[in-house]
Design a protein around this motif. Structure first.
Motif, PDB file in Angstrom:
ATOM      1  N   ARG A   1       0.836  -1.209   0.000  1.00  0.00           N
ATOM      2  CA  ARG A   1       0.000   0.000   0.000  1.00  0.00           C
ATOM      3  C   ARG A   1       0.865   1.251   0.000  1.00  0.00           C
ATOM      4  NH1 ARG A   1      -4.364  -1.992   4.401  1.00  0.00           N
ATOM      5  NH2 ARG A   1      -5.661  -3.189   2.972  1.00  0.00           N
ATOM      6  N   MET A   2       1.904   1.281   0.835  1.00  0.00           N
ATOM      7  CA  MET A   2       2.814   2.434   0.878  1.00  0.00           C
ATOM      8  C   MET A   2       3.500   2.627  -0.471  1.00  0.00           C
ATOM      9  SD  MET A   2       4.629   2.235   4.671  1.00  0.00           S
ATOM     10  CE  MET A   2       5.870   1.136   4.030  1.00  0.00           C
TER      11      MET A   2
ATOM     12  N   THR B   1       2.514   1.620  -3.480  1.00  0.00           N
ATOM     13  CA  THR B   1       1.563   2.064  -4.498  1.00  0.00           C
ATOM     14  C   THR B   1       1.221   3.535  -4.316  1.00  0.00           C
ATOM     15  OG1 THR B   1       0.638  -0.154  -4.646  1.00  0.00           O
ATOM     16  CG2 THR B   1      -0.719   1.640  -5.497  1.00  0.00           C
ATOM     17  N   ALA B   2       1.010   3.964  -3.083  1.00  0.00           N
ATOM     18  CA  ALA B   2       0.704   5.369  -2.816  1.00  0.00           C
ATOM     19  C   ALA B   2       1.865   6.263  -3.233  1.00  0.00           C
ATOM     20  CB  ALA B   2       0.390   5.566  -1.335  1.00  0.00           C
ATOM     21  N   ARG B   3       3.091   5.826  -2.964  1.00  0.00           N
ATOM     22  CA  ARG B   3       4.273   6.611  -3.352  1.00  0.00           C
ATOM     23  C   ARG B   3       4.382   6.701  -4.872  1.00  0.00           C
ATOM     24  NH1 ARG B   3       8.221   3.728  -1.054  1.00  0.00           N
ATOM     25  NH2 ARG B   3       8.647   2.644  -2.987  1.00  0.00           N
TER      26      ARG B   3
ATOM     27  N   GLU C   1       1.928   6.491  -7.078  1.00  0.00           N
ATOM     28  CA  GLU C   1       0.850   7.313  -7.615  1.00  0.00           C
ATOM     29  C   GLU C   1       1.050   8.789  -7.297  1.00  0.00           C
ATOM     30  OE1 GLU C   1      -2.676   5.481  -6.134  1.00  0.00           O
ATOM     31  OE2 GLU C   1      -2.642   3.934  -7.691  1.00  0.00           O
ATOM     32  N   ALA C   2       1.700   9.097  -6.193  1.00  0.00           N
ATOM     33  CA  ALA C   2       1.943  10.485  -5.816  1.00  0.00           C
ATOM     34  C   ALA C   2       3.034  11.131  -6.667  1.00  0.00           C
ATOM     35  CB  ALA C   2       2.323  10.569  -4.338  1.00  0.00           C
TER      36      ALA C   2
END
Length: 70
Positions: free
Chosen positions: A53-54, A56-58, A60-61
């Motif tokens: 999750r971390m 993927t979030a990184r 996408e950001a």
């Protein structure tokens, strides 16, 4: 005693497994855990799900971290 052919086949299978894990980035979590334990011994190591999750979030950001089309 294992034959030379058996040892070569075993070595080949290990090499292919390593290559596929690196290609698919399956080893990223293992590298991350090693980094946290080495450089931040007091920090809690996230489980695989939280790590993904971390990551993927990184990604996408910041589009420079990797492209995600869907």
């Amino acid at each position: 005693m294992r034959s030379a052919l058996g040892r070569a086949a075993s070595r080949t299978v290990r090499g292919v497994r390593w290559y596929v894990r690196e290609l698919m980035d399956e080893s990223a979590y293992d590298r991350y855990v090693a980094h946290v334990r080495r450089d931040h011994p007091d920090a809690e190591v996230p489980n695989r799900r939280d790590f993904e999750r971390m990551r993927t979030a990184r990604q996408e950001a910041d589009p420079r971290q990797g492209f995600r089309c869907c």
